[in-house]
Design a protein around this motif. Structure first.
Motif, PDB file in Angstrom:
ATOM      1  N   THR A 228     -45.929 -57.993  34.459  1.00 56.76           N
ATOM      2  CA  THR A 228     -46.223 -59.210  35.461  1.00 56.76           C
ATOM      3  C   THR A 228     -45.308 -59.282  36.436  1.00 56.76           C
ATOM      4  N   GLU A 229     -45.620 -59.991  37.266  1.00 50.96           N
ATOM      5  CA  GLU A 229     -44.729 -60.259  38.607  1.00 50.96           C
ATOM      6  C   GLU A 229     -43.324 -60.784  37.995  1.00 50.96           C
ATOM      7  N   ILE A 230     -43.348 -61.463  36.785  1.00 55.36           N
ATOM      8  CA  ILE A 230     -42.108 -62.384  36.565  1.00 55.36           C
ATOM      9  C   ILE A 230     -41.220 -61.266  35.746  1.00 55.36           C
ATOM     10  N   VAL A 231     -41.810 -60.486  34.653  1.00 56.75           N
ATOM     11  CA  VAL A 231     -41.075 -59.796  33.517  1.00 56.75           C
ATOM     12  C   VAL A 231     -42.285 -58.566  33.143  1.00 56.75           C
ATOM     13  N   LYS A 232     -41.629 -57.387  32.987  1.00 60.51           N
ATOM     14  CA  LYS A 232     -42.386 -56.313  32.355  1.00 60.51           C
ATOM     15  C   LYS A 232     -41.718 -56.218  30.894  1.00 60.51           C
ATOM     16  N   ILE A 233     -42.861 -56.343  29.862  1.00 62.52           N
ATOM     17  CA  ILE A 233     -42.312 -56.342  28.533  1.00 62.52           C
ATOM     18  C   ILE A 233     -42.762 -54.986  27.999  1.00 62.52           C
ATOM     19  N   GLU A 234     -42.102 -54.327  27.203  1.00 60.94           N
ATOM     20  CA  GLU A 234     -42.495 -52.996  26.473  1.00 60.94           C
ATOM     21  C   GLU A 234     -41.631 -52.820  25.323  1.00 60.94           C
ATOM     22  N   GLY A 235     -42.132 -52.038  24.174  1.00 62.59           N
ATOM     23  CA  GLY A 235     -41.306 -51.921  22.897  1.00 62.59           C
ATOM     24  C   GLY A 235     -42.236 -52.179  21.888  1.00 62.59           C
ATOM     25  N   PHE A 236     -41.743 -52.554  20.769  1.00 64.00           N
ATOM     26  CA  PHE A 236     -42.423 -52.628  19.597  1.00 64.00           C
ATOM     27  C   PHE A 236     -41.970 -53.599  18.675  1.00 64.00           C
ATOM     28  N   GLN A 250     -33.661 -57.041  14.863  1.00 65.41           N
ATOM     29  CA  GLN A 250     -34.047 -57.878  16.178  1.00 65.41           C
ATOM     30  C   GLN A 250     -33.433 -57.657  17.214  1.00 65.41           C
ATOM     31  N   PHE A 251     -33.985 -56.934  18.070  1.00 64.46           N
ATOM     32  CA  PHE A 251     -33.342 -56.496  19.082  1.00 64.46           C
ATOM     33  C   PHE A 251     -33.922 -56.835  20.636  1.00 64.46           C
ATOM     34  N   PHE A 252     -33.422 -57.327  21.397  1.00 67.36           N
ATOM     35  CA  PHE A 252     -33.723 -57.913  22.832  1.00 67.36           C
ATOM     36  C   PHE A 252     -32.755 -56.934  23.756  1.00 67.36           C
ATOM     37  N   PHE A 253     -33.571 -56.305  24.893  1.00 67.50           N
ATOM     38  CA  PHE A 253     -32.892 -55.559  25.889  1.00 67.50           C
ATOM     39  C   PHE A 253     -33.316 -56.157  27.050  1.00 67.50           C
ATOM     40  N   VAL A 254     -32.591 -56.717  28.031  1.00 66.40           N
ATOM     41  CA  VAL A 254     -32.963 -56.923  29.475  1.00 66.40           C
ATOM     42  C   VAL A 254     -32.477 -55.963  30.373  1.00 66.40           C
ATOM     43  N   ASN A 255     -33.109 -55.460  31.037  1.00 58.66           N
ATOM     44  CA  ASN A 255     -32.554 -54.287  31.903  1.00 58.66           C
ATOM     45  C   ASN A 255     -31.764 -53.242  31.268  1.00 58.66           C
ATOM     46  N   ASP A 256     -32.213 -52.759  30.144  1.00 59.76           N
ATOM     47  CA  ASP A 256     -31.388 -51.948  29.338  1.00 59.76           C
ATOM     48  C   ASP A 256     -30.149 -52.435  28.633  1.00 59.76           C
ATOM     49  N   ARG A 257     -29.977 -53.655  28.452  1.00 55.78           N
ATOM     50  CA  ARG A 257     -28.606 -54.404  28.055  1.00 55.78           C
ATOM     51  C   ARG A 257     -28.959 -55.031  26.932  1.00 55.78           C
ATOM     52  N   PHE A 258     -28.103 -54.950  25.719  1.00 56.86           N
ATOM     53  CA  PHE A 258     -28.629 -55.748  24.590  1.00 56.86           C
ATOM     54  C   PHE A 258     -28.195 -57.266  24.950  1.00 56.86           C
ATOM     55  N   ILE A 259     -28.981 -58.111  24.368  1.00 60.26           N
ATOM     56  CA  ILE A 259     -28.852 -59.536  24.718  1.00 60.26           C
ATOM     57  C   ILE A 259     -29.086 -60.183  23.346  1.00 60.26           C
ATOM     58  N   LYS A 260     -28.507 -61.316  23.233  1.00 61.19           N
ATOM     59  CA  LYS A 260     -28.733 -62.413  22.198  1.00 61.19           C
ATOM     60  C   LYS A 260     -29.380 -63.767  22.857  1.00 61.19           C
ATOM     61  N   HIS A 261     -30.579 -64.117  22.394  1.00 61.03           N
ATOM     62  CA  HIS A 261     -31.064 -65.113  23.099  1.00 61.03           C
ATOM     63  C   HIS A 261     -32.222 -65.806  21.976  1.00 61.03           C
ATOM     64  N   PRO A 262     -31.460 -66.767  21.415  1.00 63.11           N
ATOM     65  CA  PRO A 262     -32.322 -67.705  20.373  1.00 63.11           C
ATOM     66  C   PRO A 262     -33.683 -68.331  21.023  1.00 63.11           C
ATOM     67  N   TYR A 263     -33.742 -68.620  22.260  1.00 61.60           N
ATOM     68  CA  TYR A 263     -35.063 -69.194  22.939  1.00 61.60           C
ATOM     69  C   TYR A 263     -36.043 -68.062  22.780  1.00 61.60           C
ATOM     70  N   LEU A 264     -35.908 -66.748  23.175  1.00 60.77           N
ATOM     71  CA  LEU A 264     -36.657 -65.812  23.242  1.00 60.77           C
ATOM     72  C   LEU A 264     -37.008 -65.326  21.661  1.00 60.77           C
ATOM     73  N   ASN A 265     -35.801 -65.520  20.910  1.00 56.79           N
ATOM     74  CA  ASN A 265     -36.350 -65.146  19.381  1.00 56.79           C
ATOM     75  C   ASN A 265     -37.212 -65.972  18.926  1.00 56.79           C
ATOM     76  N   TYR A 284     -38.145 -56.642  15.668  1.00 60.49           N
ATOM     77  CA  TYR A 284     -38.824 -56.204  16.792  1.00 60.49           C
ATOM     78  C   TYR A 284     -37.610 -55.454  17.661  1.00 60.49           C
ATOM     79  N   PHE A 285     -38.188 -54.536  18.426  1.00 59.16           N
ATOM     80  CA  PHE A 285     -37.470 -54.010  19.629  1.00 59.16           C
ATOM     81  C   PHE A 285     -37.986 -53.971  20.844  1.00 59.16           C
ATOM     82  N   LEU A 286     -37.844 -55.022  21.570  1.00 59.56           N
ATOM     83  CA  LEU A 286     -38.476 -55.456  22.648  1.00 59.56           C
ATOM     84  C   LEU A 286     -37.470 -55.456  24.130  1.00 59.56           C
ATOM     85  N   PHE A 287     -38.128 -54.449  25.198  1.00 52.33           N
ATOM     86  CA  PHE A 287     -37.248 -54.260  26.182  1.00 52.33           C
ATOM     87  C   PHE A 287     -37.968 -55.045  27.340  1.00 52.33           C
ATOM     88  N   LEU A 288     -37.116 -55.755  28.032  1.00 52.85           N
ATOM     89  CA  LEU A 288     -37.627 -56.759  29.034  1.00 52.85           C
ATOM     90  C   LEU A 288     -36.967 -56.281  30.554  1.00 52.85           C
TER      91      LEU A 288
END
Length: 626
Positions: A228-236, A250-265, A284-288
């Protein structure tokens, strides 16, 4: 009055900064790996000794540094990543504050060797506690090799607060995995005490995940893609049936940087609503990928927390993307409004013409005629009207019979007892077979939760789950301490798949597990083979017990000693205890009550909750007379 405010020396300021940046050996690993990635390396080696206490070395084939750059890299706030405050909102690199190397050098011995492409020789710099001991020319390969030795050598208090080697190594592996997962285009290798732990060649995202967590992971993954225009989501995401009670995967990556984000979880968990087993967590392994201008990553020293410009929109898009994948790959149940196939026209009737049905009737038929009509219709039955004369004879003698018999001889017809539509829940015993119900019970079960037992002064009300936890807890403690456990051998060994991190935890407590009755082996990488289990535990629940144990040990593995034994006994008692809602037969209740009061501490569960309460006769009287 004299002035009391003064500037701190540089080495003191660096040590204070190191307290935020370098919390443990894993923090050093993270900073050095990110520097190697920023140097555009295609191959990165991580060498660790004694879980980072003795050595942490990162070798890369990146751009390298000139002599001047090598010297400046250890100064505070010296960086090549940004030049103005506006650059903080357009970051594409990992490090940018210029504090990492200065902080590391303040609390360790550092040996740096680096050579840029096009130079014949490189530069070697040795630093001890922010003090440069030597700087000279050396022969080395293109790229950079930085070795951090004797971490916290000059801060003994910080070194004493480090956990056991297995705990620190697990944290190092966590950081290594997070970096490796986000950069599948780079070859990563990791060695601990000269033994290879990981060898991850350049590949795609799916194969990198499989390389990190084992070959069995491939069948568990479901792809997620949304642009989308706001975010691109890919992963598994991991299929719900493979969800675990631990939250390690449980892995979130934003611009290839690992983050911890309870809201997105929470958004991912909401997408899995109704699909996960009890107390299981989505993996999950999600790349934003978002515009760097829409996030702020400079809100935490470890850079694992970020702020989004529009969190609510990303939350909604992420949940929708995960739900779409669950439905697209037939993971989630869906409503099918297609027509029923049984109502389709049969193939043999496809080319046949439509014909009106023919109906034959006898228009002269009269059901009240005693004689069948004379017609050619033979399909009508012959209704013969029975004679109704003499109906009064049916009641002869009835009045006389009623007067003589009276109510004493009245019989009431009772319908036979119908079989229950539902199978009664079988009483549960503590052995392999259900115990036989006793004829006289001294205990009673209320709502399949509490056991009521009379005593001289009143009655006991026992919580069956907490009581059984206390009984099992003390049994496991005794078995581990005295090594007197009983193990039941399995005809066919169980083969369970675990990640490298989980196997490290199980290896740490292997001796204690064997003292409880487990017999285990490691036939191949990522597989644990169990040939013996504690007596009394069903074979089907072995994986549940081990998953609960890993969940309890997730944050920290206790050092060898009573703390480790205590945690192991508590975890297994919690998993194997009888649960609220399970029906117990009389003998099981009696056995549980007797076992409870044979414990050294019967009043409390292992988790410091009351196991029973007493109600005296006086208390009951007051309630009735209130």
């Amino acid at each position: 009055m004299s002035d009391i405010i003064k500037l701190l020396p540089d080495h003191v300021a660096n040590q204070i900064a190191a307290g935020e940046v370098v919390q443990r050996p894993a923090s050093v690993v993270k900073e050095l790996l990110e520097n190697a990635i920023d140097a555009q390396a295609t191959q990165i080696k991580l060498l660790v000794k004694d879980a980072g206490r003795t050595l942490i070395q990162v070798i890369d084939d990146g751009k390298g540094m000139t002599t001047t750059d090598a010297r400046l890299s250890f100064e505070r706030h010296a960086t090549s990543k940004i030049s103005s405050a506006e650059d903080l909102f357009a970051l594409h690199t990992k490090g940018f504050r210029g504090e990492a190397l200065a902080s590391i050098a303040a609390v360790a011995h550092v040996d740096l060797k680096t050579r840029p492409e096009g130079e014949d020789v490189g530069t070697q710099i040795e630093i001890e506690g922010s003090t440069i001991k030597s700087q000279e020319v050396c022969a080395c390969l293109k790229g950079t090799s930085i070795a951090v030795k004797n971490l916290f050598f000059n801060i003994p208090a910080r070194r004493n607060f480090l956990k056991s080697d297995s705990v620190e190594l697990r944290h190092i592996i966590d950081e290594f995995q997070r970096v490796a997962l986000a950069h599948e285009g780079i070859t990563f290798m990791m060695y601990h005490n000269d033994g290879e732990l990981f060898n991850l060649p350049k590949t795609n995202k799916r194969q990198r995940i499989v390389g990190v967590f084992g070959p069995k992971t491939n069948e568990k993954l479901v792809p997620v893609t949304e642009d989308t225009e706001i975010v691109k989501i890919e992963g598994f995401i991991v299929k719900p049936e493979f969800a675990k009670k631990t939250k390690g995967e449980q892995f979130f990556f934003v611009n290839d940087r690992f983050i911890k984000h309870p809201y997105l979880n929470h958004s991912v968990s909401a997408a899995f609503d109704g699909l996960l087993p009890d107390r299981a967590r989505a993996s999950y392994f999600l790349f934003l990928t978002v515009d760097p201008k829409t996030i702020d990553i400079n809100i935490h020293p470890t850079k694992t927390e970020v702020k989004f410009e529009d969190e609510h929109a990303i939350y909604t898009l992420l949940r929708a993307a995960v739900k779409h994948s669950l439905g697209q790959f037939n993971i989630a149940p869906v409503l099918d409004f297609n027509r029923e196939s049984s109502m389709d026209t049969p193939y043999s009737y496809k080319n046949k013409s439509v014909e009106a049905p023919r109906i034959e009737i006898d228009r002269n038929f009269n059901p009240f005629d005693t004689v069948s009509p004379k017609s050619g219709y033979t399909g009508t039955p012959n209704y013969k009207k029975e004679s109704t004369s003499g109906w009064e004879n049916l009641y002869d003698g009835l009045e006389k019979h009623n007067k003589s018999s009276g109510f004493s001889s009245v019989e009431i017809e009772v319908e036979p007892e119908a079989e229950s539509l539902f199978v009664e829940q079988e009483s549960k015993g503590f052995g392999d077979k259900p115990l036989v119900e006793s004829e006289t019970a001294n205990t009673y079960q209320v709502h399949n939760k509490y056991i009521v037992s009379p005593i001289k002064s009143g009655m006991l009300v026992i919580d069956q789950q907490r009581a059984h936890q206390r009984v099992l807890y003390e049994e496991f403690l005794r078995n581990i301490s005295l090594k007197e456990s009983v193990s039941q051998q399995l005809l066919f060994p169980l083969r369970l798949d675990f990640s490298a991190n989980e196997l490290l935890i199980l290896d740490e407590i292997k001796d204690s597990l064997e003292n409880t009755g487990f017999i285990m082996d490691r036939p191949e990488e990522g597989v644990l083979e169990i040939s013996g289990i504690p007596a009394g535990i069903p074979e089907s629940e072995v994986s549940i017990v081990l998953e609960q144990l890993l969940s309890d040990l997730e944050h920290e593995v206790p050092d060898t000693g009573f703390s480790q034994t205590d945690l192991l006994a508590k975890s297994m008692a919690k998993s194997m205890a009888v649960k609220t809602g399970e029906k117990l037969d009389d003998l099981s209740r009696e056995h549980l009550v007797n076992k409870l009061f044979a414990c050294t501490e019967p009043t409390l569960s292992p988790f410091h909750k009351k196991t029973f309460i007493t109600l005296s006769v006086d208390e009951l009287d007051r309630k009735f007379n209130a």
